[in-house]
Design an enzyme around this catalytic site. Sequence first.
Site, PDB file in Angstrom:
ATOM      1  N   LYS A 122       0.806  -1.220   0.000  1.00 42.17           N
ATOM      2  CA  LYS A 122       0.000   0.000   0.000  1.00 42.17           C
ATOM      3  C   LYS A 122       0.840   1.271   0.000  1.00 42.17           C
ATOM      4  O   LYS A 122       0.524   2.228  -0.709  1.00 42.17           O
ATOM      5  CB  LYS A 122      -0.939   0.022   1.198  1.00 42.17           C
ATOM      6  CG  LYS A 122      -2.099  -0.921   1.026  1.00 42.17           C
ATOM      7  CD  LYS A 122      -3.085  -0.799   2.170  1.00 42.17           C
ATOM      8  CE  LYS A 122      -3.972  -2.023   2.109  1.00 42.17           C
ATOM      9  NZ  LYS A 122      -5.290  -1.861   2.615  1.00 42.17           N
ATOM     10  N   GLU A 206      -3.699   7.751   7.340  1.00 39.98           N
ATOM     11  CA  GLU A 206      -4.534   8.525   6.426  1.00 39.98           C
ATOM     12  C   GLU A 206      -5.551   9.320   7.209  1.00 39.98           C
ATOM     13  O   GLU A 206      -5.975   8.901   8.283  1.00 39.98           O
ATOM     14  CB  GLU A 206      -5.336   7.578   5.506  1.00 39.98           C
ATOM     15  CG  GLU A 206      -4.575   7.050   4.340  1.00 39.98           C
ATOM     16  CD  GLU A 206      -5.408   6.077   3.516  1.00 39.98           C
ATOM     17  OE1 GLU A 206      -6.602   5.875   3.829  1.00 39.98           O
ATOM     18  OE2 GLU A 206      -4.843   5.533   2.564  1.00 39.98           O
ATOM     19  N   HIS A 241     -16.456  -4.227   5.707  1.00 37.63           N
ATOM     20  CA  HIS A 241     -15.613  -3.992   4.529  1.00 37.63           C
ATOM     21  C   HIS A 241     -15.835  -5.002   3.407  1.00 37.63           C
ATOM     22  O   HIS A 241     -15.032  -5.117   2.494  1.00 37.63           O
ATOM     23  CB  HIS A 241     -14.125  -3.950   4.900  1.00 37.63           C
ATOM     24  CG  HIS A 241     -13.816  -2.917   5.947  1.00 37.63           C
ATOM     25  ND1 HIS A 241     -14.273  -1.624   5.855  1.00 37.63           N
ATOM     26  CD2 HIS A 241     -13.121  -2.992   7.104  1.00 37.63           C
ATOM     27  CE1 HIS A 241     -13.870  -0.946   6.922  1.00 37.63           C
ATOM     28  NE2 HIS A 241     -13.178  -1.751   7.696  1.00 37.63           N
ATOM     29  N   ARG A 298      -7.195  -7.518 -11.087  1.00 40.35           N
ATOM     30  CA  ARG A 298      -7.920  -8.722 -11.530  1.00 40.35           C
ATOM     31  C   ARG A 298      -9.337  -8.315 -11.929  1.00 40.35           C
ATOM     32  O   ARG A 298      -9.704  -7.155 -11.786  1.00 40.35           O
ATOM     33  CB  ARG A 298      -8.003  -9.720 -10.377  1.00 40.35           C
ATOM     34  CG  ARG A 298      -8.600  -9.052  -9.149  1.00 40.35           C
ATOM     35  CD  ARG A 298      -8.979 -10.019  -8.078  1.00 40.35           C
ATOM     36  NE  ARG A 298      -9.052  -9.394  -6.774  1.00 40.35           N
ATOM     37  CZ  ARG A 298     -10.062  -8.677  -6.303  1.00 40.35           C
ATOM     38  NH1 ARG A 298     -11.127  -8.488  -7.042  1.00 40.35           N
ATOM     39  NH2 ARG A 298     -10.025  -8.136  -5.111  1.00 40.35           N
TER      40      ARG A 298
HETATM   41  P1  ADP Z   1      -8.181  -3.577   2.532  1.00 33.69           P
HETATM   42  O1  ADP Z   1      -7.098  -3.565   1.491  1.00 33.69           O
HETATM   43  O2  ADP Z   1      -7.744  -4.237   3.821  1.00 33.69           O
HETATM   44  O3  ADP Z   1      -9.502  -4.047   2.034  1.00 33.69           O
HETATM   45  P2  ADP Z   1      -8.743  -0.778   2.070  1.00 33.69           P
HETATM   46  O4  ADP Z   1      -7.648   0.198   2.163  1.00 33.69           O
HETATM   47  O5  ADP Z   1      -9.185  -1.215   0.700  1.00 33.69           O
HETATM   48  O6  ADP Z   1      -8.366  -2.051   2.958  1.00 33.69           O
HETATM   49  O7  ADP Z   1     -10.013  -0.232   2.845  1.00 33.69           O
HETATM   50  C1  ADP Z   1     -11.158  -1.026   3.062  1.00 33.69           C
HETATM   51  C2  ADP Z   1     -12.371  -0.182   3.458  1.00 33.69           C
HETATM   52  O8  ADP Z   1     -12.071   0.615   4.607  1.00 33.69           O
HETATM   53  C3  ADP Z   1     -12.823   0.818   2.408  1.00 33.69           C
HETATM   54  O9  ADP Z   1     -13.713   0.244   1.472  1.00 33.69           O
HETATM   55  C4  ADP Z   1     -13.500   1.883   3.244  1.00 33.69           C
HETATM   56  O10 ADP Z   1     -14.803   1.476   3.559  1.00 33.69           O
HETATM   57  C5  ADP Z   1     -12.675   1.912   4.519  1.00 33.69           C
HETATM   58  N1  ADP Z   1     -11.584   2.928   4.471  1.00 33.69           N
HETATM   59  C6  ADP Z   1     -10.320   2.761   4.042  1.00 33.69           C
HETATM   60  N2  ADP Z   1      -9.608   3.899   4.141  1.00 33.69           N
HETATM   61  C7  ADP Z   1     -10.428   4.829   4.662  1.00 33.69           C
HETATM   62  C8  ADP Z   1     -10.277   6.225   5.008  1.00 33.69           C
HETATM   63  N3  ADP Z   1      -9.161   6.879   4.842  1.00 33.69           N
HETATM   64  N4  ADP Z   1     -11.368   6.848   5.501  1.00 33.69           N
HETATM   65  C9  ADP Z   1     -12.541   6.191   5.681  1.00 33.69           C
HETATM   66  N5  ADP Z   1     -12.732   4.904   5.386  1.00 33.69           N
HETATM   67  C10 ADP Z   1     -11.695   4.212   4.873  1.00 33.69           C
END
Ligand code: ADP
Length: 679
Positions: A122, A206, A241, A298
Amino acid sequence: MTSELHTFDTLLVANRGEIACRVMRTARRMGLKTVAVYSDADATARHVREADEAVRIGPATTRESYLNVEAVIKAARRTGTGAIHPGYGFLSENGNFVKALEQAGITFVGPPASAIAAMGDKSAAKARMANAGVPLVPGYHGNDQSDELLRTEADSIGYPVMLKASAGGGGKGMRVVESGSAFQAALEGCRRESLAAFSDNRMLIEKYLVQPRHVEVQVFCDYHGNGVYLFERDCSVQRRHQKVIEEAPAPGMTPALRTAMGEAAVRAAKEIGYVGAGTVEFLLDADGSFYFMEMNTRLQVEHPVTEMITGQDLVEWQLRVAMGEPLPCTQDELTISGHSFEARIYAEDPDQDFLPATGLLTRFALDLEGAGLNSDHVRLDSGVDSGDTVSMHYDPMLAKLIVHGSDRQAALATLNRALAALDVQGVVTNRAFLQKLANHPAFKNVELDTRFIERNEATLFAPRTYRLEAYASAALIGLHQLAQECESDSPWDRHDGFRVNAPHTIRIALCDPDSAQAAANDEAVVTVEGKRNSGDAHWNLTIGSETFTASLQPLTGDAVAVTLDGHRRRLQARRDGHVVVMTEPSGETRLFWRRIDAIDHGHHEAESTLTAPMHGTVVTLLVEPGVTVEKGMPLMVMEAMKMEHTMTAPVDGSVDTFHFQAGDTVNQGDVLLDFSPSE
Ligand code: ADP
């Protein structure tokens, strides 16, 4: 690269379930030979049945089968496979698999290993995206991981912030920190979680967006330097999620925002030398700002909603790109038509905290015609059929229901109809929960963000309440089902039971199946009075002080029409043990059904014997022979089709002899007991 290099005529799908079936469907249409792979648990699974050839790759455990690179390559060699489609999950984002295929001279239907690696971490991915001018959530993703620096960064970003494992995925190693005082403890917790899950404890920070939507862009690139976006999908409806219902296009997008997000997504893909189908996930804030979250290298589970609105087959695109052809369309040739939803059908029990469910799927079918639906507007991507067993080894997603409509409202109405028409029996699914979501006023009103389910928990998981009409319908349907199962000896047709023009009364108790064992005062009691005129059956139903005139008309399959006081409604009706299940576009109603009257067995002139009203089993004997009983007192209990029936004393008297014991099977008409009326 020239297209000759990539040509193949056999495609192996290194996956299972709905996605394996879906990929093979397009491959077949394109004239390719299809090869499935399977674990021991899947030897007779649908994807195996549908493939031209299938090869066993190991035991049920995924590590030894679907994640087993060597076994998959061996299967490809045995079948003369030229290309492998990984589906999603399993090996789809595994760079080592891609490299192994390269060495084996087999085409991978997907991006180069380098592109997968670029998005795998990431922090590194975010740094590259920043270079490519893709907007990021304000935050820190640097190499200095000292406690002091991370805390200073968090303070300057401003709380709430989100801590994420750099190596993370699947929602693990992620925490929201509300204030500076909570930072240190959260950091330590996150690091521990990340170390355990990913053997890596690097963190990124973040800004935490309070009500973002999850909007993702479908991109496609070929080997000739072309890249396009096939618009966006809104996947805000998530539970832990995990996406539950997805739609395309995202409601409320302006053309300017769509172009900005689409172009940013293509820039992201080009930055990492992407080829094939990819998804760039963004968080969309309430003010219209959007931020890169991650790229999935993918085909996504939810790709069909994009297919529905663009009229393109994304698997065909993937295969053409893998063959070395240029993208089938330019950006200008792509347009959006109408609106589409996808609902994921899981074998899980929403009432038990979504516990995965297993078992024999006695029925899994979608009766489009019966529901007045058109196959142009409804698509069921399924990995199972009636008669399949749902095992505990794999993801509990059984199928995806995808619909299309001219606009969001029309598509949503179709989704509701289609969900109601889906007939699933034998295994608990989230279907009723999906219906509640799809019928929810806030969902209709597009009040979407990633906390939709959390925010609407009170209404989505509310204790059930039933309308009187539901009790009335269920009472009637239960009797109808019983009649069908017991055929000639049904309460409807028994000459002695419902004599022509002679009223007859049956009492049915109904309650929430989850409180079926609870106090009887949760029950509603429906008194059904029948009167049979020439042929047609009409009933008076009484619940408390309300009375309905009612009739029931069987339609095709499980469909019935119930008319209450002149209001006719059609619904799908079936029985799940003692529970009557009624499905309508507005939702599913389940009611525990119990007959509490005595079946009127006073039909033997001499009243000296009682005969079995149906084939069944004797459950228990309730009185001692010779003991005097009053008319109506229960004498014995029988069970048929999992429903109990109590035999009662036809008049005052006593039982002379029981002819059966508990556990005995009896045939309809067997003499159960001899009875002596007193006087
Ligand atoms: P993973 O790779 O573990 O699935 P992600 O970074 O894709 O994690 O984030 C998964 C979910 O978490 C997102 O779909 C969103 O709902 C929430 N999320 C991630 N980052 C943020 C953020 N900065 N603010 C609010 N919600 C977030």
